[in-house]
Design a protein around this motif. Structure first.
Motif, PDB file in Angstrom:
ATOM      1  N   GLN A  67     -25.137   6.125   2.947  1.00 23.02           N
ATOM      2  CA  GLN A  67     -26.208   6.468   2.005  1.00 23.02           C
ATOM      3  C   GLN A  67     -26.111   7.923   1.564  1.00 23.02           C
ATOM      4  O   GLN A  67     -26.306   8.245   0.381  1.00 23.02           O
ATOM      5  CB  GLN A  67     -27.567   6.189   2.652  1.00 23.02           C
ATOM      6  N   ASP A  68     -25.784   8.808   2.505  1.00 19.44           N
ATOM      7  CA  ASP A  68     -25.672  10.233   2.178  1.00 19.44           C
ATOM      8  C   ASP A  68     -24.458  10.509   1.294  1.00 19.44           C
ATOM      9  O   ASP A  68     -24.507  11.380   0.412  1.00 19.44           O
ATOM     10  CB  ASP A  68     -25.599  11.066   3.453  1.00 19.44           C
ATOM     11  N   LEU A  69     -23.361   9.797   1.522  1.00 18.16           N
ATOM     12  CA  LEU A  69     -22.196   9.952   0.649  1.00 18.16           C
ATOM     13  C   LEU A  69     -22.550   9.576  -0.779  1.00 18.16           C
ATOM     14  O   LEU A  69     -22.134  10.241  -1.736  1.00 18.16           O
ATOM     15  CB  LEU A  69     -21.040   9.085   1.155  1.00 18.16           C
ATOM     16  N   ASP A  70     -23.330   8.516  -0.939  1.00 23.78           N
ATOM     17  CA  ASP A  70     -23.745   8.085  -2.275  1.00 23.78           C
ATOM     18  C   ASP A  70     -24.648   9.128  -2.919  1.00 23.78           C
ATOM     19  O   ASP A  70     -24.536   9.411  -4.119  1.00 23.78           O
ATOM     20  CB  ASP A  70     -24.464   6.740  -2.173  1.00 23.78           C
ATOM     21  N   ALA A  71     -25.553   9.723  -2.132  1.00 20.26           N
ATOM     22  CA  ALA A  71     -26.446  10.744  -2.673  1.00 20.26           C
ATOM     23  C   ALA A  71     -25.676  12.004  -3.051  1.00 20.26           C
ATOM     24  O   ALA A  71     -25.894  12.587  -4.122  1.00 20.26           O
ATOM     25  CB  ALA A  71     -27.538  11.068  -1.656  1.00 20.26           C
ATOM     26  N   GLU A  72     -24.769  12.426  -2.180  1.00 21.15           N
ATOM     27  CA  GLU A  72     -24.008  13.644  -2.434  1.00 21.15           C
ATOM     28  C   GLU A  72     -23.150  13.527  -3.689  1.00 21.15           C
ATOM     29  O   GLU A  72     -23.059  14.480  -4.469  1.00 21.15           O
ATOM     30  CB  GLU A  72     -23.126  13.979  -1.233  1.00 21.15           C
ATOM     31  N   ARG A  73     -22.534  12.380  -3.891  1.00 14.32           N
ATOM     32  CA  ARG A  73     -21.649  12.245  -5.066  1.00 14.32           C
ATOM     33  C   ARG A  73     -22.455  12.287  -6.357  1.00 14.32           C
ATOM     34  O   ARG A  73     -21.913  12.532  -7.430  1.00 14.32           O
ATOM     35  CB  ARG A  73     -20.839  10.959  -4.954  1.00 14.32           C
ATOM     36  N   GLN A  74     -23.782  12.081  -6.284  1.00 12.80           N
ATOM     37  CA  GLN A  74     -24.657  12.170  -7.456  1.00 12.80           C
ATOM     38  C   GLN A  74     -25.279  13.557  -7.611  1.00 12.80           C
ATOM     39  O   GLN A  74     -26.119  13.771  -8.471  1.00 12.80           O
ATOM     40  CB  GLN A  74     -25.769  11.130  -7.354  1.00 12.80           C
ATOM     41  N   GLY A  75     -24.863  14.495  -6.738  1.00 13.81           N
ATOM     42  CA  GLY A  75     -25.377  15.855  -6.856  1.00 13.81           C
ATOM     43  C   GLY A  75     -26.625  16.126  -6.059  1.00 13.81           C
ATOM     44  O   GLY A  75     -27.258  17.169  -6.234  1.00 13.81           O
ATOM     45  N   LYS A  76     -27.018  15.214  -5.154  1.00 11.21           N
ATOM     46  CA  LYS A  76     -28.208  15.394  -4.331  1.00 11.21           C
ATOM     47  C   LYS A  76     -27.791  15.970  -2.983  1.00 11.21           C
ATOM     48  O   LYS A  76     -27.072  15.321  -2.224  1.00 11.21           O
ATOM     49  CB  LYS A  76     -28.941  14.068  -4.132  1.00 11.21           C
ATOM     50  N   ALA A  77     -28.231  17.167  -2.682  1.00  8.23           N
ATOM     51  CA  ALA A  77     -27.832  17.843  -1.445  1.00  8.23           C
ATOM     52  C   ALA A  77     -28.664  17.315  -0.283  1.00  8.23           C
ATOM     53  O   ALA A  77     -29.814  17.709  -0.086  1.00  8.23           O
ATOM     54  CB  ALA A  77     -28.007  19.350  -1.576  1.00  8.23           C
ATOM     55  N   VAL A  78     -28.082  16.406   0.505  1.00  4.44           N
ATOM     56  CA  VAL A  78     -28.793  15.819   1.640  1.00  4.44           C
ATOM     57  C   VAL A  78     -28.019  15.956   2.950  1.00  4.44           C
ATOM     58  O   VAL A  78     -28.609  15.880   4.025  1.00  4.44           O
ATOM     59  CB  VAL A  78     -29.116  14.325   1.393  1.00  4.44           C
ATOM     60  N   ASN A  79     -26.698  16.152   2.874  1.00  3.34           N
ATOM     61  CA  ASN A  79     -25.882  16.147   4.090  1.00  3.34           C
ATOM     62  C   ASN A  79     -24.648  17.019   3.865  1.00  3.34           C
ATOM     63  O   ASN A  79     -23.691  16.606   3.213  1.00  3.34           O
ATOM     64  CB  ASN A  79     -25.480  14.707   4.441  1.00  3.34           C
ATOM     65  N   GLY A  80     -24.681  18.232   4.402  1.00  3.28           N
ATOM     66  CA  GLY A  80     -23.590  19.174   4.178  1.00  3.28           C
ATOM     67  C   GLY A  80     -22.262  18.693   4.741  1.00  3.28           C
ATOM     68  O   GLY A  80     -21.208  18.936   4.145  1.00  3.28           O
ATOM     69  N   SER A  81     -22.278  18.005   5.883  1.00  8.72           N
ATOM     70  CA  SER A  81     -21.022  17.534   6.467  1.00  8.72           C
ATOM     71  C   SER A  81     -20.406  16.422   5.628  1.00  8.72           C
ATOM     72  O   SER A  81     -19.179  16.333   5.494  1.00  8.72           O
ATOM     73  CB  SER A  81     -21.245  17.062   7.904  1.00  8.72           C
ATOM     74  N   ALA A  82     -21.240  15.564   5.037  1.00  4.82           N
ATOM     75  CA  ALA A  82     -20.725  14.534   4.128  1.00  4.82           C
ATOM     76  C   ALA A  82     -20.132  15.175   2.879  1.00  4.82           C
ATOM     77  O   ALA A  82     -19.101  14.728   2.362  1.00  4.82           O
ATOM     78  CB  ALA A  82     -21.845  13.566   3.744  1.00  4.82           C
ATOM     79  N   ARG A  83     -20.755  16.260   2.415  1.00  4.98           N
ATOM     80  CA  ARG A  83     -20.253  16.969   1.235  1.00  4.98           C
ATOM     81  C   ARG A  83     -18.895  17.598   1.525  1.00  4.98           C
ATOM     82  O   ARG A  83     -17.986  17.552   0.680  1.00  4.98           O
ATOM     83  CB  ARG A  83     -21.263  18.033   0.818  1.00  4.98           C
ATOM     84  N   ARG A  84     -18.746  18.186   2.715  1.00  2.00           N
ATOM     85  CA  ARG A  84     -17.460  18.791   3.078  1.00  2.00           C
ATOM     86  C   ARG A  84     -16.357  17.734   3.117  1.00  2.00           C
ATOM     87  O   ARG A  84     -15.217  17.989   2.698  1.00  2.00           O
ATOM     88  CB  ARG A  84     -17.570  19.495   4.435  1.00  2.00           C
ATOM     89  N   TYR A  85     -16.692  16.555   3.621  1.00  2.00           N
ATOM     90  CA  TYR A  85     -15.704  15.474   3.646  1.00  2.00           C
ATOM     91  C   TYR A  85     -15.284  15.096   2.230  1.00  2.00           C
ATOM     92  O   TYR A  85     -14.083  15.003   1.933  1.00  2.00           O
ATOM     93  CB  TYR A  85     -16.279  14.259   4.372  1.00  2.00           C
ATOM     94  N   LEU A  86     -16.244  14.893   1.338  1.00  2.00           N
ATOM     95  CA  LEU A  86     -15.920  14.498  -0.036  1.00  2.00           C
ATOM     96  C   LEU A  86     -15.099  15.571  -0.734  1.00  2.00           C
ATOM     97  O   LEU A  86     -14.166  15.258  -1.488  1.00  2.00           O
ATOM     98  CB  LEU A  86     -17.202  14.212  -0.815  1.00  2.00           C
ATOM     99  N   ARG A  87     -15.414  16.832  -0.489  1.00  2.00           N
ATOM    100  CA  ARG A  87     -14.658  17.921  -1.118  1.00  2.00           C
ATOM    101  C   ARG A  87     -13.225  17.970  -0.601  1.00  2.00           C
ATOM    102  O   ARG A  87     -12.329  18.466  -1.287  1.00  2.00           O
ATOM    103  CB  ARG A  87     -15.351  19.255  -0.852  1.00  2.00           C
TER     104      ARG A  87
END
Length: 267
Positions: free
Chosen positions: A112-132
């Motif tokens: 769920q957090d990966l889906d939110a992060e890819r839409q620009g919603k900052a909810v999980n910094g570790s998920a964001r680091r993975y996607l980057r």
């Protein structure tokens, strides 16, 4: 069957066209995926505690969350789609909830957090680091979470619009503790203060370092501008009351040195 995370990568990254997953391209990303799962689990445990002081003495549940692991169980034929089983490495038993429940909650929340992060919603910094961290050749990603064969979440996306890293706003803090080290020019000029909960290394001027040296064996109080690079504002012997500044001097200081700042705040 337990808890499973199925990941599909499509694109022109070397190996994907042959339905292979390159360790060179994806090795670091897979480590960050596991880290994101463990950090998500740690957050779930912290929320379950209902303890407002959790984190002030260190994350004592982080070691429990780090027992969670992702084991590669299979690679689907016809695509670069690894299936990971969420397991627990040997260690002390969690008090709450059980590892099975925690694994299911963490995998679901992570998708769920990966889906939110890819839409620009900052909810999980570790998920964001993975996607980057994913290689540029990945064009399409899909994440499916299962528990005993039951689909919990299914997210697929191509282009991402990850949120920008938030700017850390500096805060003025008052610290009480002991000086544990100082630095001199020509090296880094700093003063490190150990409080009851942490040690803060503050950039300091040569004059501030000289002022701190006689206070090494005493309790001190200090004002610190706490940001990405903490800096020392002032430091005093805790047993010595701070000097009283006449109100006239304070008003004059605000009127001159802080005039532009006050004008902006007034707008």
């Amino acid at each position: 069957m337990g808890v499973e995370l199925k990941v599909t990568f499509e694109g022109d990254e070397p190996g994907l066209a042959q339905h292979r997953l390159s360790i060179s391209s994806f090795g670091e990303s897979l480590k960050l995926l596991l880290s994101a799962l463990q950090r998500t689990a740690s957050g779930i445990l912290a929320s379950a505690l209902d303890d407002a002081d959790y984190g002030t003495r260190g994350g004592r549940l982080a070691s429990d969350a780090k027992l969670l692991d992702l084991e590669l169980a299979s690679l689907e034929q016809g695509s670069a789609a690894p299936t990971f089983v969420c397991t627990a490495r040997p260690g002390p038993q969690l008090r709450m909830p059980s590892f099975d429940v925690l694994g299911e909650q963490a995998v679901l929340r992570l998708v769920q957090d990966l889906d939110a992060e890819r839409q620009g919603k900052a909810v999980n910094g570790s998920a964001r680091r993975y996607l980057r961290s994913l290689p540029a050749g990945v064009r399409v990603q899909r994440y499916r979470a299962y528990a005993d064969g039951r689909l919990l979440a299914d997210v697929q996306f191509g282009e991402t619009a990850l949120p920008s890293a938030p700017v850390q706003v500096s805060r003025l803090l008052r610290l009480r503790g002991r000086i544990v080290s100082v630095g001199f020019e020509p090296g880094s000029s700093y003063v490190a203060i150990k409080t009851s909960s942490r040690t803060v290394r503050c950039a300091a001027s040569s004059e501030q370092v000289e002022r701190a040296l006689p206070l090494r064996q005493k309790d001190v109080v200090a004002a610190v501008l706490d940001g990405q690079k903490p800096s020392l504002v002032w430091i005093l012997d805790a047993a010595t009351p701070p000097p009283r500044v006449p109100i006239e001097s304070t008003v004059e200081h605000l009127r001159t040195d802080w005039a532009e700042t006050m004008r902006i705040l007034a707008q």
